[in-house]
Design an enzyme around this catalytic site. Structure first.
Site, mmCIF file in Angstrom:
data_model
loop_
_atom_site.group_PDB
_atom_site.id
_atom_site.type_symbol
_atom_site.label_atom_id
_atom_site.label_comp_id
_atom_site.label_asym_id
_atom_site.label_seq_id
_atom_site.Cartn_x
_atom_site.Cartn_y
_atom_site.Cartn_z
ATOM 1 N N VAL A 24 47.152 46.663 58.501
ATOM 2 C CA VAL A 24 46.060 45.783 58.929
ATOM 3 C C VAL A 24 46.217 44.353 58.400
ATOM 4 C CG1 VAL A 24 44.434 47.687 59.171
ATOM 5 C CG2 VAL A 24 44.583 46.467 56.982
ATOM 6 N N GLY A 25 47.268 44.104 57.621
ATOM 7 C CA GLY A 25 47.500 42.751 57.118
ATOM 8 C C GLY A 25 47.093 42.550 55.672
ATOM 9 N N LYS A 26 47.159 43.617 54.866
ATOM 10 C CA LYS A 26 46.788 43.497 53.445
ATOM 11 C C LYS A 26 47.708 42.528 52.710
ATOM 12 C CE LYS A 26 47.232 47.818 52.406
ATOM 13 N NZ LYS A 26 47.646 48.285 53.744
ATOM 14 N N THR A 28 49.666 40.083 53.882
ATOM 15 C CA THR A 28 49.458 38.701 54.323
ATOM 16 C C THR A 28 48.194 38.127 53.703
ATOM 17 O OG1 THR A 28 50.586 39.104 56.431
ATOM 18 C CG2 THR A 28 49.106 37.212 56.328
ATOM 19 N N ASP A 62 52.138 48.659 46.265
ATOM 20 C CA ASP A 62 52.529 49.508 47.394
ATOM 21 C C ASP A 62 53.977 49.955 47.201
ATOM 22 O OD1 ASP A 62 53.073 50.708 49.831
ATOM 23 O OD2 ASP A 62 52.086 49.152 51.015
#
EC number: 3.6.-.-
Length: 409
Positions: A24-26, A28, A62
């Site tokens: 989902v764009g974490k 970025t 991550d």
């Protein structure tokens, strides 16, 4: 509520976690947020002009790291200055292998002689080598088990948090977290480990058992430097001692004492170490639960699965008493009103409008930041700065038009 993250910028926070569903764009968002904080000075009476750059450390938790891709720069397991923001921003990618390859695990793969073993007889050296090889094999098994152990990613990240818990060098730590499941396990670790420590230390006789086990290991590994002897007043004579009778009196005793001291642990040391860990975890838990020091930013997209997982995440954060009042909704199809309609865009806008309405109803007391879908990848500090602008200023397609984050060729 203000649809920006400006409140975070002026809140003097120490830790910010950025999390949500995968894809989902974490990364970025966390990189843009780190860039935004790093380019915003903080007050400092001792500095010229009364301000200085804010020192920010961005940590990827991550297992599938993406910070290097986002900044177009290679990062490793240690803080590395970000090019273009060297004075204020550093980044690192936590590697679970570093945790399992640490000093404790490495010592289990075989202790090495410090040179004093040359005073041993051939028979003693052979006996010592046999003991060392046995423990090396056990250590190899333990290391392999640690590398594949469920939860080792969260534990290694938590170890890094413990490392930086008392550091005063960085003003702010931003965590680019793993997808929701990993993150929830990470946030639950302080409570879980504290409870586990309490249960273990409440077991009668546990500390003496650990002490006895450490003495057994020390006795065997002590053969590397000679007889174990009574270095701590409690270690028994090594089983290999009779074979050392040919050596001169006192030879190897210093090495033996040094060798065994690495392995012999007293019950008081066990209790002291457990108490220290308990206190540190309580400190971490206190930071997690202090909204003036820690905040969580949820990232999602306007689709069913992402909105559902975001609600689950928010509920779990409330359960752990971790402050969260900011949500970033990424990849929204936002077009200037003067643009002609597009069938695909209209279909996507219809779906997104449905879930945006739900988000506005569910999180009316949150800062909901709506970020546009971009035509280019957000990579490199200049692109991240452009993206970060709209974390503190609401984006309007009619006012701002399309955002070109990459420089034209």
């Amino acid at each position: 509520m203000d649809p920006t993250l400006k409140e975070l910028l002026h809140a003097n926070l120490e830790w910010i976690f950025v999390g949500g569903k995968g894809g989902v764009g974490k990364t970025t968002t966390s990189c843009a947020l780190a860039t935004l904080f790093a380019t915003t000075p903080i007050s400092d009476a001792a500095s010229p002009g009364g301000t200085r750059p804010r020192r920010v450390l961005l940590i990827s938790t991550d297992p599938a790291h993406n910070l290097s891709d986002a900044f177009n720069q290679r990062f490793g397991p240690h803080p590395t200055p970000v090019k273009g923001l060297e004075e204020s921003l550093a980044a690192m990618e936590v590697d679970p292998k570093n945790f399992t390859h640490g000093a404790l695990m490495s010592s289990l793969t075989g202790a090495k002689s410090d040179g004093s073993a040359s005073s041993l007889s051939a028979e003693a050296e052979a006996d010592a080598a046999q003991h060392t090889a046995s423990f090396a094999r056990i250590g190899a098994v333990l290391k392999e088990a640690a590398r594949t152990m469920p939860g080792i990613d969260e534990i290694s990240v938590f170890a890094e948090i413990l490392h930086y818990v008392r550091t005063l060098f960085y003003d702010l730590l931003i965590f680019d977290t793993a997808p929701t499941g990993h993150t929830l396990r990470l946030l639950a670790l302080p409570q879980t480990l504290s409870s586990t420590f309490d249960k273990l230390m409440s077991l009668e006789g546990l500390a003496p058992m650990i002490e006895a086990a450490s003495h057994l290991i020390g006795t065997n590994l002590g053969a590397l430097g000679g007889a174990c002897g009574d270095t701590a007043g409690s270690c028994e004579q090594a089983t290999a001692a009779p074979s050392l009778s040919s050596a001169a009196p006192g030879e190897g005793s210093a090495a033996a004492a040094s060798s065994q001291s690495r392995w012999c642990i007293t019950a008081d040391e066990v209790r002291s170490t457990a108490l220290h860990w308990r206190q540190t975890m309580e400190e971490v838990q206190a930071r997690f639960n202090d909204p003036n020091r820690t905040s969580f930013v949820c990232v999602c997209i306007a689709e069913f699965l992402s909105v559902y997982e975001t609600e689950r995440l928010v509920q779990e954060l409330m359960k752990y008493n971790i402050g969260c009042d900011s949500i970033v909704v990424n990849q929204l199809v936002l077009k200037p009103s003067s643009e002609p309609p597009c069938r695909m865009c209209s279909a996507r806008q219809k779906i997104q409008a449905k879930y945006l309405e739900q988000i506005d109803l569910l999180y009316e007391d949150f800062h909901v930041v709506k970020m546009p879908l971009l035509s280019d990848e957000v990579r490199g500090v200049p692109a991240l700065k452009k993206f970060a602008r709209f974390l503190q200023e609401p984006y309007s397609p009619d006012t701002h038009g399309y955002i070109d984050v990459q420089e034209p060729c």
